[in-house]
Motif scaffolding. Sequence first.
Motif, PDB file in Angstrom:
ATOM      1  N   GLN A  78       6.468  -3.141  -7.296  1.00  0.00           N
ATOM      2  CA  GLN A  78       6.662  -2.006  -6.388  1.00  0.00           C
ATOM      3  C   GLN A  78       7.156  -2.452  -5.016  1.00  0.00           C
TER       4      GLN A  78
ATOM      5  N   ALA B  91       5.781   4.437  -8.814  1.00  0.00           N
ATOM      6  CA  ALA B  91       4.659   5.219  -8.286  1.00  0.00           C
ATOM      7  C   ALA B  91       3.999   6.022  -9.393  1.00  0.00           C
TER       8      ALA B  91
ATOM      9  N   ALA C 210       0.166   5.669 -10.653  1.00  0.00           N
ATOM     10  CA  ALA C 210      -0.729   6.828 -10.631  1.00  0.00           C
ATOM     11  C   ALA C 210      -1.271   7.137 -12.020  1.00  0.00           C
TER      12      ALA C 210
ATOM     13  N   THR D  29       3.306   8.429  -5.076  1.00  0.00           N
ATOM     14  CA  THR D  29       2.060   8.029  -5.743  1.00  0.00           C
ATOM     15  C   THR D  29       1.051   9.165  -5.699  1.00  0.00           C
TER      16      THR D  29
END
Length: 489
Positions: free
Chosen positions: A131, A151, A155, A392
Amino acid sequence: MLAAPSTSASASASTSASVPARFAGQTLSWTACPSQASLQCAEMTVPRDWHHPADGHTLSVAVSRTAGDAGKPVLMMAAGGPGGQGLLRPAGMASSDPALARRFEIVSFNQRGEPGSSPLDCAPQSAVNDQFTHDLRDDSPAAERQVIAGAREFAQGCAHADGGLVRYINSDQTAHDMDLFRNLLKVRTVSYYGVSYATWLGAYYATEFPHSVNAVVLDSNLAVDDTMQAFMLRQPAAFQRRFDEDFVPWAAAHDSTYHLGATPAAVRAGYEKERAALAAHPLAVPGASVAVGPNQLDMGTSGAIYRAAAFPVLAQAMAALGHWPTASADEQATVAQVFGSDPNTSFNAEFFAVACNDTPWTKDLGYWKRLQSTESARHPLVGARALLYGATCASLPSAGSGPRLTVTGEGFPPVLMLNSTGDPATPYAGALRTHRALRGSRLVTVAGGGDHGQFENGNACVDGYVDRYLLSGTLPDGDVSCPGSPAPE
């Protein structure tokens, strides 16, 4: 004057009356903390969901106390972040402030979701590294798709991890954990010290359990009357101000030592030139966990400017990047220290769980794309993270699910607040909002300073106000100021 902290061993029934006896009646088994001999550690069993405590699901919370101090009044600490670990922090406070150590049993904990407690595992280290390996300032469609995909993956990992634990990681649940801890310590009230996010957590705790707190010190404050999203959106401007107005002029004034540029404009230009070079060719640094690319430069810089005492180390690392082919082993080690650490997976999991769950977030990804582009241009040091952070929380199903508390200070003891005017992480405007929300609070303004975290930061004026309050209950008659600590020569 507030009454000095009570030594009563008669615990309040506020927790024990509302939860099953299996929690309220447990005994903590204290043993020496493995990595800190001056502390004792234990594991506390808590309900996974304090709003349904009898559903059978439990979690573990790691707790600590200063060794040999049972029976004293209790000073409870919590860590910032969210995501910082508090378990070993009492040792540092006891060492740096012997007067507090003599007076109090100093205690802390690792929040639910953190290592040592029941941990939340959202993604492997490799995924978290991915990321942050490309340039977050890149707002091309391909880069945006990459950020959003990462993201969402993170999540979704949080949402499915550990039996859906993420839904129960929020400040409300932690506040209940804290009051159970107080109850198991067999004291009616605790004094509380919290810095950064722990100011928000402390306000939650005192709101839900106002009769459990005897004194409250909130250091470097979030705006408790606002949302986590609004707080995160105010940070980029504050970090940019700290960089542009504090660090950059300091570096220019010390050009004869670090050779980063003789004027602020030259320092900023040199930073951007180095960043562009790292974007084109990330640097493999001996001892670094990750290759040093543009985001590592930004993250390391933003972390170092939390306190002016770190300006020289940051300047040394930046100077070493500027002559990397001839950098010494010591200089390479400094670069690894400042710019070469992995993004912390456990910190990120806790951070996003709490920050996303506590208050609502905008779900519109178009909004976050637009914001990422504008913030990258206006506040480039940390503004480019907007899409990553927003996507996210937009992708986490439990986002905004935590009970939203209205913090007014009603029923609180008097609150002592600390904040520097130039704090990059918790902007001073947020402290003013919290000061207004907490009726009767006193604000110690560190004028002309930009450090984050004021207590035990070498400022005798600030430390004096805190010690007088915690040791004898004495607050200043009104709001006061302390001079900020100068940057190192």
